[in-house]
Scaffold this motif. Structure first.
Motif, mmCIF file in Angstrom:
data_model
loop_
_atom_site.group_PDB
_atom_site.id
_atom_site.type_symbol
_atom_site.label_atom_id
_atom_site.label_comp_id
_atom_site.label_asym_id
_atom_site.label_seq_id
_atom_site.Cartn_x
_atom_site.Cartn_y
_atom_site.Cartn_z
ATOM 1 N N LEU A 184 -0.147 -1.897 55.211
ATOM 2 C CA LEU A 184 -0.650 -1.121 54.075
ATOM 3 C C LEU A 184 0.335 -1.137 52.906
ATOM 4 O O LEU A 184 -0.072 -1.146 51.745
ATOM 5 N N GLU A 194 -6.286 4.781 49.353
ATOM 6 C CA GLU A 194 -5.508 4.242 50.465
ATOM 7 C C GLU A 194 -4.205 5.007 50.658
ATOM 8 O O GLU A 194 -3.787 5.260 51.785
ATOM 9 N N ASP A 230 -4.147 6.974 54.109
ATOM 10 C CA ASP A 230 -3.410 6.201 55.104
ATOM 11 C C ASP A 230 -1.892 6.294 54.942
ATOM 12 O O ASP A 230 -1.196 6.724 55.850
#
Length: 165
Positions: free
Chosen positions: A80, A125, A129
């Protein structure tokens, strides 16, 4: 005796998310200027786009200089973070195009819109996350890092403000 909910101390993630909210509002203000079609809108759009670019430039720098490296050392899955840094590259390219533009025309508006959409994706995101993983990581002092991020943000803002005077 009333029950109270203990709030977590403000941390690096909350500081970065405050940046996200500020820029989201700025993109909304820009959209309102696009819809207004007033004579003064073009100059206001240029000024607001310049502010957006400065905020994002500083935000990207503090993430890349402080937040992401610390996170890379604290979590195992860094895919990520790799994706976020690639997204930063596209953000930087759009910022460069906006800064090089000579007028706030339809293409300028389109670039600001795409930049806003890109930022929305990136923010989702991070919130869903990256910040979750950061807050769950052992040994990562996000409360202490908030001070580092704030200090570096101020340095960069001062530098950029000095460069535009």
């Amino acid at each position: 005796m009333p029950t109270t909910t203990k709030r977590a101390a403000p941390d690096a993630c909350s500081l970065l998310d405050a940046d996200h909210r500020k820029v989201k509002k700025m993109f909304g203000d820009y959209d309102a200027l696009v819809r207004s079609k007033t004579a003064s809108a073009a100059q206001k759009k240029r000024e607001l786009a310049a502010e957006i670019c400065m905020e994002l430039t500083v935000h990207v720098r503090v993430e890349e200089e402080i937040f992401y490296p610390a996170l890379r050392g604290a979590i195992k899955e860094t895919e990520l973070l790799d994706e976020a840094e690639v997204e930063h590259g596209t953000v930087k390219e759009l910022i460069a195009q906006l800064e090089a533009a000579t007028e706030a025309d339809d293409m300028f508006d389109a670039k600001v819109k795409v930049l806003g959409e890109y930022i929305d994706h990136h923010v989702k995101e991070e919130r869903n996350d990256i910040f979750v993983k950061a807050r769950a990581a052992r040994g990562l002092d996000l409360v202490g890092m908030r001070g580092q991020l704030a200090a570096r943000k101020q340095e960069l803002m001062d530098e950029l403000a000095g460069a535009t005077v």
